[in-house]
Design a protein around this motif. Sequence first.
Motif, short mmCIF file in Angstrom:
data_model
loop_
_atom_site.label_atom_id
_atom_site.label_comp_id
_atom_site.label_asym_id
_atom_site.label_seq_id
_atom_site.Cartn_x
_atom_site.Cartn_y
_atom_site.Cartn_z
N CYS A 1 2.20 0.86 -21.08
CA CYS A 1 2.50 2.41 -20.93
C CYS A 1 2.20 3.29 -20.44
CB CYS A 1 1.93 3.08 -22.46
SG CYS A 1 3.51 2.21 -23.67
N HIS A 2 2.14 3.00 -18.90
CA HIS A 2 2.13 2.82 -17.36
C HIS A 2 2.60 4.50 -16.48
CE1 HIS A 2 0.03 1.95 -13.17
NE2 HIS A 2 -0.49 3.00 -14.40
N ALA A 3 4.29 3.97 -16.65
CA ALA A 3 4.93 5.14 -16.93
C ALA A 3 6.12 4.88 -17.39
CB ALA A 3 5.44 4.42 -15.10
N THR B 1 -13.90 0.32 -9.98
CA THR B 1 -12.90 0.73 -8.88
C THR B 1 -12.27 1.35 -9.22
OG1 THR B 1 -11.80 -1.29 -8.71
CG2 THR B 1 -14.24 -0.95 -7.26
N ASP B 2 -11.19 1.00 -10.08
CA ASP B 2 -9.50 1.88 -10.10
C ASP B 2 -9.04 1.05 -9.39
OD1 ASP B 2 -7.62 2.60 -12.15
OD2 ASP B 2 -7.85 5.11 -10.53
N CYS B 3 -8.86 -0.45 -8.56
CA CYS B 3 -8.53 -0.62 -7.30
C CYS B 3 -6.24 -0.93 -7.42
CB CYS B 3 -8.67 -2.30 -7.24
SG CYS B 3 -7.98 -3.17 -5.87
N SER C 1 1.38 17.19 -4.76
CA SER C 1 0.43 16.41 -4.99
C SER C 1 0.38 14.92 -5.95
CB SER C 1 0.13 17.52 -6.38
OG SER C 1 1.52 17.38 -7.50
N TYR C 2 -0.48 14.17 -6.47
CA TYR C 2 -0.03 12.96 -7.23
C TYR C 2 1.23 13.14 -8.47
CZ TYR C 2 -0.59 8.95 -9.18
OH TYR C 2 -0.17 7.16 -10.12
N ARG C 3 1.31 14.19 -8.85
CA ARG C 3 2.68 14.60 -9.86
C ARG C 3 3.55 14.65 -9.10
NH1 ARG C 3 -1.49 17.69 -13.14
NH2 ARG C 3 -1.76 16.96 -15.32
N ASP D 1 -11.03 5.20 -20.11
CA ASP D 1 -11.10 6.05 -18.73
C ASP D 1 -10.56 6.79 -18.12
OD1 ASP D 1 -10.97 3.36 -19.88
OD2 ASP D 1 -11.49 2.13 -18.30
N HIS D 2 -11.52 7.37 -16.40
CA HIS D 2 -10.95 8.66 -15.69
C HIS D 2 -11.76 9.01 -16.57
CE1 HIS D 2 -7.85 6.75 -12.55
NE2 HIS D 2 -7.75 6.24 -13.65
N LEU D 3 -11.39 10.10 -17.80
CA LEU D 3 -11.86 11.34 -18.08
C LEU D 3 -12.30 12.75 -17.32
CD1 LEU D 3 -14.79 9.18 -19.42
CD2 LEU D 3 -13.03 10.10 -20.92
N GLY E 1 -2.40 3.59 -5.23
CA GLY E 1 -1.75 5.43 -5.56
C GLY E 1 -3.00 6.24 -4.90
N THR E 2 -4.14 5.74 -6.18
CA THR E 2 -5.27 6.63 -6.27
C THR E 2 -6.66 5.91 -5.79
OG1 THR E 2 -5.83 5.92 -8.69
CG2 THR E 2 -4.28 7.86 -8.40
N SER E 3 -6.88 4.42 -5.53
CA SER E 3 -8.02 4.00 -5.09
C SER E 3 -7.66 2.38 -4.51
CB SER E 3 -8.76 4.13 -7.07
OG SER E 3 -9.64 3.66 -5.98
N TRP F 1 0.80 -1.57 -0.13
CA TRP F 1 0.40 -0.08 0.34
C TRP F 1 0.85 0.85 -0.01
CZ3 TRP F 1 -4.88 -1.00 -1.42
CH2 TRP F 1 -5.41 -1.72 -0.48
N ARG F 2 0.11 2.19 -0.22
CA ARG F 2 0.90 3.81 -0.61
C ARG F 2 -0.11 4.74 0.71
NH1 ARG F 2 1.65 3.36 -6.61
NH2 ARG F 2 0.84 5.17 -6.35
N ASP F 3 -0.32 4.42 1.89
CA ASP F 3 -0.84 5.15 2.42
C ASP F 3 -0.71 6.44 2.88
OD1 ASP F 3 0.18 4.20 5.42
OD2 ASP F 3 -0.76 2.67 3.78
N ASP G 1 -7.28 12.20 -19.97
CA ASP G 1 -8.02 13.44 -19.12
C ASP G 1 -7.86 12.61 -17.69
OD1 ASP G 1 -8.01 14.68 -22.01
OD2 ASP G 1 -9.60 13.46 -22.08
N GLN G 2 -7.00 12.23 -17.21
CA GLN G 2 -7.59 12.37 -15.35
C GLN G 2 -6.65 13.56 -14.75
OE1 GLN G 2 -5.02 8.73 -13.53
NE2 GLN G 2 -6.56 8.93 -11.60
N LEU G 3 -5.35 13.75 -15.13
CA LEU G 3 -4.68 14.09 -14.32
C LEU G 3 -4.90 15.92 -15.44
CD1 LEU G 3 -1.71 13.46 -13.46
CD2 LEU G 3 -3.65 13.15 -11.95
N GLY H 1 1.36 -2.98 -15.66
CA GLY H 1 1.95 -1.82 -15.39
C GLY H 1 2.90 -1.02 -14.56
N TYR H 2 3.05 -1.89 -13.31
CA TYR H 2 3.95 -1.97 -12.02
C TYR H 2 5.42 -3.55 -12.66
CZ TYR H 2 0.16 -0.17 -9.39
OH TYR H 2 -0.85 0.79 -8.69
N GLY H 3 4.86 -3.98 -13.93
CA GLY H 3 6.51 -4.34 -14.31
C GLY H 3 7.57 -3.39 -15.07
O1 NIG Z 1 -5.60 4.67 -12.16
N1 NIG Z 1 -3.17 7.14 -12.94
C1 NIG Z 1 -2.42 6.43 -13.72
N2 NIG Z 1 -2.63 4.90 -12.99
C2 NIG Z 1 -3.73 4.91 -12.11
C3 NIG Z 1 -2.99 4.65 -10.74
C4 NIG Z 1 -1.70 4.14 -10.23
C5 NIG Z 1 -0.88 4.13 -8.98
O2 NIG Z 1 -1.25 5.56 -9.10
O3 NIG Z 1 -0.28 3.53 -8.66
C6 NIG Z 1 -5.66 5.30 -11.91
O4 NIG Z 1 -5.44 5.96 -11.16
#
Ligand code: NIG
Length: 400
Positions: free
Chosen positions: A173-175, A309-311, A91-93, A259-261, A314-316, A78-80, A239-241, A140-142
């Motif tokens: 292509c997540h990061a 849920t976007d489980c 910020s998340y960024r 997704d997100h929008l 980080g964000t959910s 977790w990342r509480d 279009d999330q952030l 996406g975490y690999g």
């Molecule tokens: O859907 N925005 C990018 N990916 C995830 C967050 C991933 C993370 O922070 O670990 C999302 O919000």
Amino acid sequence: MPAVGCSTLVTCAFERLPVRSPADPEVVRDAVVAWDGATLTYAGPRSGWPDPVDEELTGRTIVPGFVDCHTHLPFFGWRDDEYEARLAGASYRDLHGEGGIPRSARMLAEASDEEVLEFCRPLAAEMLRHGTTALELKTGYGLSIEGELRQARLARRLAEELPQTATVTLLACHAVPEGTDRASWVEAVRTELIPAAVREGLADAVDVYVEDIAFSGEDLEAVAEVASTAGLPLRVHADQLGPSGATEAAVRLGARSVDHLNHVGEDGVAALVGGTTVGVLLPASTLMLRADPPPVDRMARGAALAVATDCNPGTSPVVSMPEAVALACSMYGLAPLDALVAATVNPAWVLGLHGRLGSLEPGKRADFVVLDTEEFRRVPYRPGHNPVVATFVGGRGSDW
Ligand code: NIG
Ligand code: FE
């Protein structure tokens, strides 16, 4: 052949998928659901069922099992502390690097396969208790060729173990991985990773995170081309952030979903209303990032919508589809029955599972949920309460 009676039934059966909002599914009062093995044989008014039922579920509603079409399982840790730092003003960024996706990538790399599976099993079990009968797993975490393939293999192993149906999406292509640059990574994903994942049968779809801290519209097009050649449906974190035009681009590329929008503009909304790409709403990440909501009032007039849920750590960090439905109604103004369609048959379409599940129709899997209320609207009305009395996956149920 088991059969149960219930006070209320919503089958979410529609002629055409995905279902556009406002969806207005039929609500059947005094109904019967019957199945044979894993397959539904009847879901409709009691008047159409000739035999006695095995159990009378008075005061209960039966709906299709929830389909969570956007999760970031499998992950590890977790990342509480980052949540607390955001509450204190970061910020998340700001956190991306030391923290954020790269940190989850480090945590995953340091854990053994068994530790990762041990971490994820209870989360999937918690999802089941909250009525999720099918879900998406993502990589996406690999964040290296071998790391992404490993995460996809872990996802397939988890999918085999779970009672739920689970698909795997390659979100390479997540990061941008540490020690490389964006262009080289996109090229490696195109020429090495996607072909290797296809050879091993590890991916059911491909996702791209389009954002200033992640990948560009050109990267999206480049990855989409290879995904399309490989026959893999496209998903896009769009279009999330901030606004990027990713939604319009994704619709143009024939993506299954965007997704997100949160920051989608007028052109993106118009593209969704005019196309068949589903807008996946992830209100729990909006809540946890304290972000601006997307313009759902405008999307709900003609676009096909899903809620998930976007489980992710980080964000959910949320596993409950009833909670996601509650947030979609209260934060985004979605009507409760529209949210139900967005939590069942539309996400089944997003995952390509709609031929097998997502609605209660004879011939489909007997995946359904028994709710402790006669009115579905009680679900969003009581956030934090688990309304699920029993979850049936392929005709096999937990206890009432
Ligand atoms: O859907 N925005 C990018 N990916 C995830 C967050 C991933 C993370 O922070 O670990 C999302 O919000
Ligand atoms: Fe996500």
